[in-house]
Design a protein around this motif. Structure first.
Motif, PDB file in Angstrom:
ATOM      1  N   ALA A 513       0.829  -1.209   0.000  1.00 42.06           N
ATOM      2  CA  ALA A 513       0.000   0.000   0.000  1.00 42.06           C
ATOM      3  C   ALA A 513       0.865   1.261   0.000  1.00 42.06           C
ATOM      4  O   ALA A 513       0.561   2.246  -0.688  1.00 42.06           O
ATOM      5  N   MET A 514       1.959   1.258   0.775  1.00 42.48           N
ATOM      6  CA  MET A 514       2.839   2.426   0.818  1.00 42.48           C
ATOM      7  C   MET A 514       3.532   2.641  -0.524  1.00 42.48           C
ATOM      8  O   MET A 514       3.695   3.789  -0.976  1.00 42.48           O
ATOM      9  N   CYS A 515       3.937   1.561  -1.168  1.00 46.75           N
ATOM     10  CA  CYS A 515       4.593   1.682  -2.477  1.00 46.75           C
ATOM     11  C   CYS A 515       3.626   2.255  -3.517  1.00 46.75           C
ATOM     12  O   CYS A 515       4.001   3.119  -4.320  1.00 46.75           O
ATOM     13  N   VAL A 516       2.396   1.752  -3.509  1.00 48.59           N
ATOM     14  CA  VAL A 516       1.388   2.248  -4.459  1.00 48.59           C
ATOM     15  C   VAL A 516       1.123   3.726  -4.216  1.00 48.59           C
ATOM     16  O   VAL A 516       1.010   4.525  -5.151  1.00 48.59           O
ATOM     17  N   PRO A 530      12.420   2.706  -9.247  1.00 46.65           N
ATOM     18  CA  PRO A 530      11.788   1.628  -8.485  1.00 46.65           C
ATOM     19  C   PRO A 530      11.489   2.098  -7.049  1.00 46.65           C
ATOM     20  O   PRO A 530      12.318   2.751  -6.423  1.00 46.65           O
ATOM     21  N   VAL A 531      10.292   1.765  -6.563  1.00 51.57           N
ATOM     22  CA  VAL A 531       9.902   2.053  -5.177  1.00 51.57           C
ATOM     23  C   VAL A 531       9.685   0.711  -4.498  1.00 51.57           C
ATOM     24  O   VAL A 531       8.824  -0.070  -4.927  1.00 51.57           O
ATOM     25  N   GLN A 532      10.461   0.423  -3.445  1.00 52.74           N
ATOM     26  CA  GLN A 532      10.440  -0.903  -2.832  1.00 52.74           C
ATOM     27  C   GLN A 532      10.208  -0.815  -1.331  1.00 52.74           C
ATOM     28  O   GLN A 532      10.593   0.167  -0.683  1.00 52.74           O
ATOM     29  N   ARG A 542       7.005  -3.971  -4.496  1.00 54.31           N
ATOM     30  CA  ARG A 542       7.684  -3.069  -5.432  1.00 54.31           C
ATOM     31  C   ARG A 542       6.686  -2.454  -6.400  1.00 54.31           C
ATOM     32  O   ARG A 542       5.743  -3.109  -6.854  1.00 54.31           O
ATOM     33  N   GLU A 543       6.887  -1.172  -6.685  1.00 54.01           N
ATOM     34  CA  GLU A 543       6.187  -0.462  -7.756  1.00 54.01           C
ATOM     35  C   GLU A 543       7.239   0.295  -8.546  1.00 54.01           C
ATOM     36  O   GLU A 543       8.313   0.635  -8.013  1.00 54.01           O
ATOM     37  N   THR A 544       6.953   0.597  -9.805  1.00 55.32           N
ATOM     38  CA  THR A 544       7.916   1.316 -10.653  1.00 55.32           C
ATOM     39  C   THR A 544       7.271   2.572 -11.210  1.00 55.32           C
ATOM     40  O   THR A 544       6.174   2.509 -11.783  1.00 55.32           O
ATOM     41  N   ILE A 545       7.951   3.692 -11.021  1.00 53.04           N
ATOM     42  CA  ILE A 545       7.481   4.958 -11.596  1.00 53.04           C
ATOM     43  C   ILE A 545       8.140   5.094 -12.965  1.00 53.04           C
ATOM     44  O   ILE A 545       9.364   5.171 -13.072  1.00 53.04           O
ATOM     45  N   SER A 546       7.323   5.084 -14.005  1.00 53.76           N
ATOM     46  CA  SER A 546       7.876   5.111 -15.365  1.00 53.76           C
ATOM     47  C   SER A 546       8.507   6.465 -15.664  1.00 53.76           C
ATOM     48  O   SER A 546       8.165   7.490 -15.067  1.00 53.76           O
ATOM     49  N   LEU A 595       1.115   7.742   4.716  1.00 53.71           N
ATOM     50  CA  LEU A 595       0.559   6.934   5.807  1.00 53.71           C
ATOM     51  C   LEU A 595      -0.963   6.983   5.839  1.00 53.71           C
ATOM     52  O   LEU A 595      -1.600   6.195   6.518  1.00 53.71           O
ATOM     53  N   ARG A 596      -1.565   7.947   5.133  1.00 52.50           N
ATOM     54  CA  ARG A 596      -3.022   8.045   5.112  1.00 52.50           C
ATOM     55  C   ARG A 596      -3.542   7.184   3.967  1.00 52.50           C
ATOM     56  O   ARG A 596      -3.821   7.661   2.887  1.00 52.50           O
ATOM     57  N   MET A 597      -3.665   5.917   4.228  1.00 50.69           N
ATOM     58  CA  MET A 597      -4.034   4.996   3.159  1.00 50.69           C
ATOM     59  C   MET A 597      -5.301   4.237   3.533  1.00 50.69           C
ATOM     60  O   MET A 597      -5.620   4.072   4.694  1.00 50.69           O
ATOM     61  N   GLU A 598      -5.995   3.805   2.536  1.00 50.86           N
ATOM     62  CA  GLU A 598      -7.193   2.986   2.769  1.00 50.86           C
ATOM     63  C   GLU A 598      -6.753   1.547   2.943  1.00 50.86           C
ATOM     64  O   GLU A 598      -6.151   0.956   2.053  1.00 50.86           O
ATOM     65  N   THR A 599      -7.016   0.981   4.137  1.00 48.97           N
ATOM     66  CA  THR A 599      -6.629  -0.406   4.383  1.00 48.97           C
ATOM     67  C   THR A 599      -7.818  -1.173   4.903  1.00 48.97           C
ATOM     68  O   THR A 599      -8.765  -0.606   5.401  1.00 48.97           O
TER      69      THR A 599
END
Length: 599
Positions: A513-516, A530-532, A542-546, A595-599
């Motif tokens: 969730a934090m990576c997204v 890359p965000v890991q 992992r997410e990747t910012i193009s 940190l303000r994420m929908e979980t």
């Protein structure tokens, strides 16, 4: 000199949005304390951030002069208090300076969690409490049901509760009469040596430190030499006066009164809230009990964007800590962010308010690190250390176990939304302790890890209950937890500011969730980023910012295709080199918003 019998000191307490500040406006307006042309909504909420957010952050006082129906003149000293759980310390502090309270309850909502918490604080302070039912002009108003809830949940008699509409002014004259007839006058000895309580203080660039004082015995006069007992500092009083609500000099304050003084005080550390003020000569030697020190529950790092602004930040924090005794700070350094401060807060809203005040009032651009609670690290050799920052986690081979703080949370919610609230508490590792009903409202008591509460629990609670649930909580101690340290890496570099402690079972979900979230918050660069999320070197998400793509072949028209290939290969090599040496700029608001994420 006003007779003690003709003085009433009181506070207005209630849950957030139940109409405390609006009722204070009507009391000020109906007594003519402020000229009609100078009246405005939430008059006592003087800070820009209070008006913008529509909440009271600082307890503010005002002196009201009132001629009662028996033709006697009274002096009413009012303190308007905050309603949000993060500013409960302001409420408890104000309680010690007054003898009575108006307990305001929204007649359309009934008793809420903070109504209960603030009422108990007033009872603990030995206050006489007058229940006031507000918003009786609304079609959804149910005064009888609200009275039953006050008696069933709070446990005080509501048969003579006053029905008012703070918006229209209906019933406000009855409130004024109840203040003079049902609240007790202060107790004190006007002829005794000066004994005064330092209730609050703040920094004024023209006057130095302004001190809000409650005179217990004796009198305080302009030109008098005074001593702060705990600080053992001596000053000569420059100004003495009252708030109407603007500062008005009177030259003296007598026993039982509430007002301000200045004494060219430059050292903010000399005016600690709860200190006892007395005369330099022939003064008292025994200090007042003061206030119970509050313990911060959330810690985060505040770093200036420009390292040269560090001295300005230090000065601003000292002035802010003077005005907010529940806020703490100490210096720390970070390899990535330079010199800054590790700061303690009572909750995430408190953190946001302090950060906004630093940026607005002092003009300092800040980087805020990921908030964290206090963990206890128990080492193999039996010693215990407190860990305020996850970056300071010792080598795991030396750690026996970790303990995290837990709270007892009281949630009041309409029966319709009870299932969703229970599910939310279970998802946050909660343990149910009690479930009772007061009419159609359920009161749920849960034990929850503080780490799960301070970040987005309040937002999620309001979301699943359509805004009808209310929350209050208090610390109950530390318990062993299966906790791990999770690092966030951006472009394969660890970001200390986003290192957090999470429960092992929810680490992967939280990391993903934090990576997204970071993928949306970090702007695209000219190279792929890359965000890991990693736990002890192991990548769990992992997410990747193009990369932004520039059309380098736009200038080519016609001719051989190899020209275009050469340009594309050159661009590819440049991006590869840029990724190795390029710096990723992370926006300042990303550090808290992630940190303000929908979980």
């Amino acid at each position: 000199m006003t007779q003690l019998a003709n003085i009433r000191n009181f506070s207005i307490v209630a849950h957030i949005d139940h109409g405390k500040s609006t009722l204070a406006d009507r009391l000020i307006q109906q007594t003519g304390t402020v000229a009609e042309r100078d009246m405005q909504e939430q008059l006592l909420d003087s800070m820009e951030i209070e008006r913008e957010r529509g909440i009271t952050i600082k307890a503010n006082s005002v002196r009201i002069e009132y001629r009662a129906r028996d033709q006697r003149d009274y002096v009413l000293n009012l303190i308007d208090t905050p309603g949000h759980v993060d500013f409960g310390y302001e409420v408890s502090r104000s309680m010690r300076a007054v003898e009575g309270s108006l307990l305001v309850v929204d007649s359309t909502q009934g008793v809420e969690a903070q109504t209960l918490a603030n009422a108990y604080q007033a009872i603990d302070a030995g206050h006489e409490i007058v229940p006031v039912l507000n918003k009786i002009d609304l079609p959804a108003s149910e005064p009888a049901a609200a009275c039953r809830q006050i008696e069933d949940v709070v446990g005080i008699d509501a048969s003579n509760a006053i029905h008012v509409s703070a918006k229209t002014g209906d019933g406000v004259p009855d409130v004024l009469e109840a203040i003079v007839n049902r609240l007790p006058p202060p107790v004190g000895d006007p002829g005794a040596p000066l004994k005064a309580m330092l209730v609050d203080s703040w920094y004024n660039s023209f006057l130095g430190v302004v001190v809000l004082v409650r005179i217990i015995d004796g009198s305080l006069c302009k030109g008098q030499r005074i001593r702060m007992l705990n600080a053992n500092a001596v000053y000569q009083v420059d100004r003495v006066g009252v708030f109407k609500p603007a500062m008005a000099e009177t030259g003296h304050l007598d026993a039982g009164e509430l007002g301000f003084m200045t004494a060219s005080i430059k050292q903010v550390r000399d005016t600690r809230v709860g200190d006892t003020i007395t005369s330099e000569k022939n003064g008292v030697t025994e200090a007042l009990p003061g206030f119970r020190r509050t313990q911060p529950v959330v810690f985060c790092g505040l770093f200036p964007v420009e390292n040269a602004a560090f001295p300005n930040l230090r000065e601003a924090l000292e002035k802010l800590a003077l005005n907010d005794a529940s806020f703490t700070h100490e210096t720390e350094s970070s390899a990535a962010l330079g010199f800054g401060f590790r700061c303690g807060f009572l909750g995430l809203l408190h953190l946001e308010v302090v950060r906004d005040r630093l940026e607005r009032e002092y003009g300092i651009d800040l980087v805020t690190t990921a908030p964290s609670v206090i963990y206890r690290v128990c080492l193999m050799d039996g010693t215990e250390i407190e860990m305020h920052n996850p970056v300071d986690m010792p080598d795991l081979s030396t750690v026996s176990h970790l303990e995290e703080p837990w709270v007892q949370a009281t949630i009041l919610v309409p029966d319709t939304y009870l299932g969703d609230v229970l599910r939310l508490c279970q998802d946050r590792r909660g343990v149910q302790q009690d479930l009772t009903y007061a009419g159609s409202r359920a009161m749920v008591v849960y034990e929850l890890p503080l780490n799960e509460v301070v970040f987005d629990f309040y937002d999620r609670l309001k979301s699943v209950s359509r805004g009808y649930a209310s929350l209050d909580y208090q610390l109950i101690g530390h318990r062993v937890g299966k906790l791990v340290r999770m690092q966030i890496r951006v472009n394969e570099e660890p970001v200390d500011a986003l290192t957090v402690m999470v429960h092992h079972d929810s680490a992967e979900t939280r990391g993903r969730a934090m990576c997204v979230r970071l993928k949306d918050l970090i702007p695209r660069h000219m190279f792929r980023i890359p965000v890991q999320a990693a736990i002890e070197g192991r990548i769990i998400a992992r997410e990747t910012i193009s990369a932004l793509r520039k059309d380098v072949t736009a200038k080519c028209y016609g001719g051989d295709v190899t020209r275009k290939r050469k340009l594309l290969e050159k661009q590819k090599a440049g991006k590869k080199r840029m990724r190795r040496f390029g710096k990723v700029d992370i926006p300042h608001d990303a550090f808290v918003n992630v940190l303000r994420m929908e979980t």
